[in-house]
Enzyme design. Sequence first.
Site, PDB file in Angstrom:
ATOM      1  N   CYS A 110       7.188  -5.593  -9.788  1.00 49.27           N
ATOM      2  CA  CYS A 110       8.448  -6.417 -10.810  1.00 49.27           C
ATOM      3  C   CYS A 110       9.441  -5.548 -10.723  1.00 49.27           C
ATOM      4  CB  CYS A 110       7.802  -6.721 -11.883  1.00 49.27           C
ATOM      5  SG  CYS A 110       6.301  -7.803 -11.839  1.00 49.27           S
ATOM      6  N   ARG A 154      10.949  -5.088  -4.957  1.00 48.04           N
ATOM      7  CA  ARG A 154       9.704  -4.744  -5.916  1.00 48.04           C
ATOM      8  C   ARG A 154       8.753  -6.127  -6.050  1.00 48.04           C
ATOM      9  NH1 ARG A 154      10.797  -0.155  -8.733  1.00 48.04           N
ATOM     10  NH2 ARG A 154       9.418  -0.627 -10.319  1.00 48.04           N
ATOM     11  N   TRP A 203       6.154  -9.812  -8.883  1.00 50.83           N
ATOM     12  CA  TRP A 203       4.971  -9.718  -8.051  1.00 50.83           C
ATOM     13  C   TRP A 203       3.955 -10.004  -9.037  1.00 50.83           C
ATOM     14  CZ3 TRP A 203       0.478  -6.963  -7.305  1.00 50.83           C
ATOM     15  CH2 TRP A 203       0.234  -7.026  -5.791  1.00 50.83           C
ATOM     16  N   ASN A 240       7.712  -4.983 -16.710  1.00 51.25           N
ATOM     17  CA  ASN A 240       7.149  -4.243 -15.504  1.00 51.25           C
ATOM     18  C   ASN A 240       6.190  -3.539 -15.985  1.00 51.25           C
ATOM     19  OD1 ASN A 240       8.149  -1.864 -13.213  1.00 51.25           O
ATOM     20  ND2 ASN A 240       6.651  -3.182 -12.883  1.00 51.25           N
ATOM     21  N   GLY A 241       4.760  -3.743 -15.498  1.00 54.25           N
ATOM     22  CA  GLY A 241       3.728  -2.940 -15.684  1.00 54.25           C
ATOM     23  C   GLY A 241       2.630  -3.672 -15.947  1.00 54.25           C
ATOM     24  N   GLU A 264      -0.215   5.083  11.525  1.00 54.32           N
ATOM     25  CA  GLU A 264       0.974   4.597  10.805  1.00 54.32           C
ATOM     26  C   GLU A 264       1.474   3.324  11.787  1.00 54.32           C
ATOM     27  OE1 GLU A 264       2.432   4.340   8.183  1.00 54.32           O
ATOM     28  OE2 GLU A 264       4.462   4.151   8.399  1.00 54.32           O
ATOM     29  N   LYS A 309       2.303  -0.346  10.493  1.00 55.56           N
ATOM     30  CA  LYS A 309       3.800  -0.953  10.354  1.00 55.56           C
ATOM     31  C   LYS A 309       3.421  -2.434  11.175  1.00 55.56           C
ATOM     32  CE  LYS A 309       5.994   0.870   8.512  1.00 55.56           C
ATOM     33  NZ  LYS A 309       5.372   1.639   7.734  1.00 55.56           N
ATOM     34  N   GLU A 343       1.644  -4.598   8.494  1.00 55.89           N
ATOM     35  CA  GLU A 343       2.589  -5.110   7.424  1.00 55.89           C
ATOM     36  C   GLU A 343       3.649  -6.152   7.655  1.00 55.89           C
ATOM     37  OE1 GLU A 343       3.582  -1.557   4.541  1.00 55.89           O
ATOM     38  OE2 GLU A 343       3.849  -1.082   6.509  1.00 55.89           O
ATOM     39  N   HIS A 356     -17.565   4.090  20.557  1.00 51.45           N
ATOM     40  CA  HIS A 356     -18.806   3.638  19.492  1.00 51.45           C
ATOM     41  C   HIS A 356     -18.558   2.242  18.763  1.00 51.45           C
ATOM     42  CE1 HIS A 356     -20.062   7.656  20.118  1.00 51.45           C
ATOM     43  NE2 HIS A 356     -18.917   8.033  20.026  1.00 51.45           N
ATOM     44  N   LYS A 410       7.117  -3.127  -2.532  1.00 48.64           N
ATOM     45  CA  LYS A 410       7.488  -1.772  -1.834  1.00 48.64           C
ATOM     46  C   LYS A 410       6.694  -0.781  -2.953  1.00 48.64           C
ATOM     47  CE  LYS A 410      10.569   1.066  -0.059  1.00 48.64           C
ATOM     48  NZ  LYS A 410       9.762   1.423   1.171  1.00 48.64           N
TER      49      LYS A 410
HETATM   50  C1  G6P Z   1       3.498   0.405  -0.674  1.00 43.57           C
HETATM   51  C2  G6P Z   1       4.480   0.205   0.503  1.00 43.57           C
HETATM   52  C3  G6P Z   1       4.217   1.204   1.470  1.00 43.57           C
HETATM   53  C4  G6P Z   1       3.938   2.556   0.896  1.00 43.57           C
HETATM   54  C5  G6P Z   1       2.963   2.461  -0.171  1.00 43.57           C
HETATM   55  C6  G6P Z   1       2.902   4.077  -0.911  1.00 43.57           C
HETATM   56  O1  G6P Z   1       2.201  -0.166   0.032  1.00 43.57           O
HETATM   57  O2  G6P Z   1       4.618  -1.004   0.995  1.00 43.57           O
HETATM   58  O3  G6P Z   1       5.086   1.312   2.243  1.00 43.57           O
HETATM   59  O4  G6P Z   1       3.598   3.490   1.865  1.00 43.57           O
HETATM   60  O5  G6P Z   1       3.275   1.457  -1.152  1.00 43.57           O
HETATM   61  O6  G6P Z   1       4.232   4.021  -1.658  1.00 43.57           O
HETATM   62  P1  G6P Z   1       4.870   5.309  -2.121  1.00 43.57           P
HETATM   63  O7  G6P Z   1       6.143   4.756  -2.807  1.00 43.57           O
HETATM   64  O8  G6P Z   1       3.818   6.041  -3.127  1.00 43.57           O
HETATM   65  O9  G6P Z   1       5.350   6.012  -1.177  1.00 43.57           O
END
Ligand code: G6P
Length: 608
Positions: free
Chosen positions: A2, A27, A75, A101-102, A481, A485, A488, A504, A603
């Site tokens: 949020c 956010r 969110w 937010n929280g 990673e 990506k 996501e 395996h 994010k």
């Molecule tokens: C969310 C984001 C990711 C990020 C992760 C950790 O899942 O979508 O892109 O890697 O949080 O976030 P941070 O801000 O701690 O790197």
Amino acid sequence: MCGIVGFTGLRHAAPVLLDGLKKLEYRGYDSAGLAVMNDGVLSVKKVSGRIANLCEITKDGNTMPGEVGIGHTRWATHGAPTEENAHPHLSNDGKFAIVHNGIIENYIKLREELTERGYHFDSETDTEVIVHLLEMYYKGDMRKTLIKVVNRLKGSYALGVICADEPGKIFAAREASPLIIGLGLDENYFASDVTALVSNTRNVIYMDDGDFAELTSDSVVIFDGTARPVEKKSSRINWDVQAAEKGGFDHFMLKEIMEQPAAVKATTAPRIRKGRIDFEEIDISAAELAGIRKIVITACGSAYYAGCAGRYALEKLTGIPVETELASELRYSDPLIDEHTLVIVISQSGETADTIAAMKECRAKGAKVLAIVNVVGSTVAKLADYTVYTWAGPEIAVATTKGYTTQVTVLYMLSMFFAEKLGRISGKEYDRLMVMITRLPRHIQQAIDMNPRVTELAKKYHKSKALFFIGRNTDYAVALEGALKMKEISYLHAEAYAAGELKHGTIALIEEHTPVIALCCNRKIMEKTLSNIVEVKARGAEVLALTFRDNQKILSEADDLLFMPKVDEIFSAVIEILPLQLLAYHVAKENGCDIDKPKNLAKSVTVE
Ligand code: G6P
């Protein structure tokens, strides 16, 4: 998650609030709302869905007159993303509106108490208890009321409040959720992130946990839990407005991918002096370093994978054992950590709840914590013993790109910095690696130059049911990673496998035309990955290999090839990831996905 914003000034508040909310949409983006005060009357507009819907129903804010207001983009955690659950929430007497937010952890108890006292609830949110508490405690003094209310709350909050009896004022409070005050000329603001403020001001105050704020158009008072004013230094944001805008790109993600040579340069350049790496921010002596028996890297999501990619260099160069652990696991695992452990916490936002909790757990066990973080003044940055900023600039796309590469780059540099302090690296090797560090931006650019070829490959792979990413050692770390990506933003099933583990289990999933993306940039073990390529080819897989042009054996086995700039595997991850970021981007684009705002994600994950 949020995002919240607040404005008080001499102009129309709603358009300013909407503009701020658009910047915070990364956010959370499932519902949004505004509350504005006009002649002592509060009006609220809420929508489910994106900020664009809020702009539409308020005619870009023009149907909501008033010079004071608050806004929210959500969110959902407690309650579905409906209009009723969207913020702002109003008190029963219509006097107070709040955005939050929280998470309020004790909201069920409070809700029962307030219901018994006759307050009725319009939403399923945890937040709504706050607005009824405000109504219950208010006796004409907002500062005292706010303090009383937050004393009843357990959990985290960045809180914004307006009150019909307090014309011209907005109030805010912070505990474990980000909140920044913006200082303008004849107007003042608050927001969850500086990106929402920069189009109006560059002068900001970072609020700390336990701080409260009372803002009018020409005054800002920060006070503590005893209502006493606290002196706070203001800071200047040194990046410009364009940094948080798309600048002609279709998506923030593409813009941020393209920014990586510059971002990595911004990470490295200030720390290179006379051919040596110097982290002024790490005040750790050689003796202290020699006392460290192990390093634990902890983080979430891509930041965790950055740790996985950087640990090889760290362990190899320093000779100190390095473990990587997901923050969400570490926090509950009673880890074997003590004062002889150095914990490295990685976070782009600096606000990830699990990361913060893990960090607190490690500190409680006596470890020193070094944070690698992008957002200045964030919680992780404040809590750490040593804070190393990545200086990547604002990252808006939910899927991180430059955040990741700059984090890995810091780990590379730390490896050299620590190894030199410990006397465990020869001058010749140090100089060789130094050349590689200074060339990283150029090599990243060379990897970006593969974009046209990757665009073509995306057309071939975008309809796949599932994709597998394989590699060994540093290549495996990059595969993790790369697969993240892909899932996501394209919603395709993508799995990373340590190439040696395929047989395996996962090999059972390989069918005719299953794409396997094989990472072969680690010369020492390339032959081994080659044998796995042969195995999946024998079962019908289509292999896309990332390797070097001179790797004849792989050239003859793979169906498609992407040639990497020649780099040593110790620092190859930050270059190898580029084509995988681009592949995920173009596959998602082919499939018509909402690239910057993928479904169900946000994010900044400030909840457990
Ligand atoms: C969310 C984001 C990711 C990020 C992760 C950790 O899942 O979508 O892109 O890697 O949080 O976030 P941070 O801000 O701690 O790197």
